[in-house]
Design a protein around this motif. Sequence first.
Motif, PDB file in Angstrom:
ATOM      1  N   LEU A 220       0.819  -1.214   0.000  1.00 35.65           N
ATOM      2  CA  LEU A 220       0.000   0.000   0.000  1.00 35.65           C
ATOM      3  C   LEU A 220       0.853   1.264   0.000  1.00 35.65           C
ATOM      4  O   LEU A 220       0.539   2.231  -0.705  1.00 35.65           O
ATOM      5  N   ILE A 221       1.920   1.257   0.767  1.00 37.55           N
ATOM      6  CA  ILE A 221       2.829   2.414   0.775  1.00 37.55           C
ATOM      7  C   ILE A 221       3.427   2.620  -0.611  1.00 37.55           C
ATOM      8  O   ILE A 221       3.490   3.745  -1.120  1.00 37.55           O
ATOM      9  N   MET A 222       3.857   1.539  -1.238  1.00 36.59           N
ATOM     10  CA  MET A 222       4.440   1.654  -2.581  1.00 36.59           C
ATOM     11  C   MET A 222       3.408   2.200  -3.581  1.00 36.59           C
ATOM     12  O   MET A 222       3.741   3.015  -4.443  1.00 36.59           O
ATOM     13  N   GLU A 223       2.154   1.757  -3.453  1.00 32.15           N
ATOM     14  CA  GLU A 223       1.097   2.261  -4.341  1.00 32.15           C
ATOM     15  C   GLU A 223       0.841   3.755  -4.098  1.00 32.15           C
ATOM     16  O   GLU A 223       0.645   4.508  -5.049  1.00 32.15           O
ATOM     17  N   LEU A 224       0.838   4.163  -2.850  1.00 29.69           N
ATOM     18  CA  LEU A 224       0.667   5.587  -2.551  1.00 29.69           C
ATOM     19  C   LEU A 224       1.818   6.409  -3.124  1.00 29.69           C
ATOM     20  O   LEU A 224       1.603   7.490  -3.689  1.00 29.69           O
ATOM     21  N   LYS A 225       3.020   5.882  -3.006  1.00 25.18           N
ATOM     22  CA  LYS A 225       4.182   6.606  -3.540  1.00 25.18           C
ATOM     23  C   LYS A 225       4.132   6.685  -5.066  1.00 25.18           C
ATOM     24  O   LYS A 225       4.581   7.676  -5.645  1.00 25.18           O
TER      25      LYS A 225
END
Length: 183
Positions: A47-52
């Motif tokens: 999820l963090i990677m998708e937000l980034k």
Amino acid sequence: MREIIKVERHNAVVKNIGAEKVAVRFSPYAGFQGSEKTDFIELYTYLIMELKKMNVKFAYLSLVEATGDPGVLIRDEKNINVGKTLDFILEALDNYAPVMVARGYQPDSAAWVVEEPYKKWDLMVAFGLHFIANPDLVFRFQHGIPLTKYKRATVYLKKQWEGYNDYPFGHEFLKAHPRPYIL
């Protein structure tokens, strides 16, 4: 799947009001209302990677630490998450956005967590339930006045005034501010 839908909703919100007005909240250790996850490290890292990948600067990312699980707090369940950290999320985020952590901090523990374990991160501390129970929270912090204890039994009740809007200002605050602003 629910988390991916939430990311898509955040993308729509970002397009409409701007990323600088959008915050994202994650509770990786919560087991409240059936939200237990066995793959939480992989899930939240993804999820963090998708937000980034959205390549926008969010207002902040709100994270609830392991001891903040509402299931533990509300139903006096055994906390199986003691000692687990948010380090894996902070590492993945890598200061991409400011972070707000929540966990029932007091002024001294909040200062410590910012200056010690989380010192390399752009981080702030939330005082959610303490803020609700102390409409004069900042004044209390500034003057070393003990906090009013929040009423756990009234937290998360639907359509209730009690426990959210019925806490009084402390007498010290009222003495210093005879006409506090009350909305």
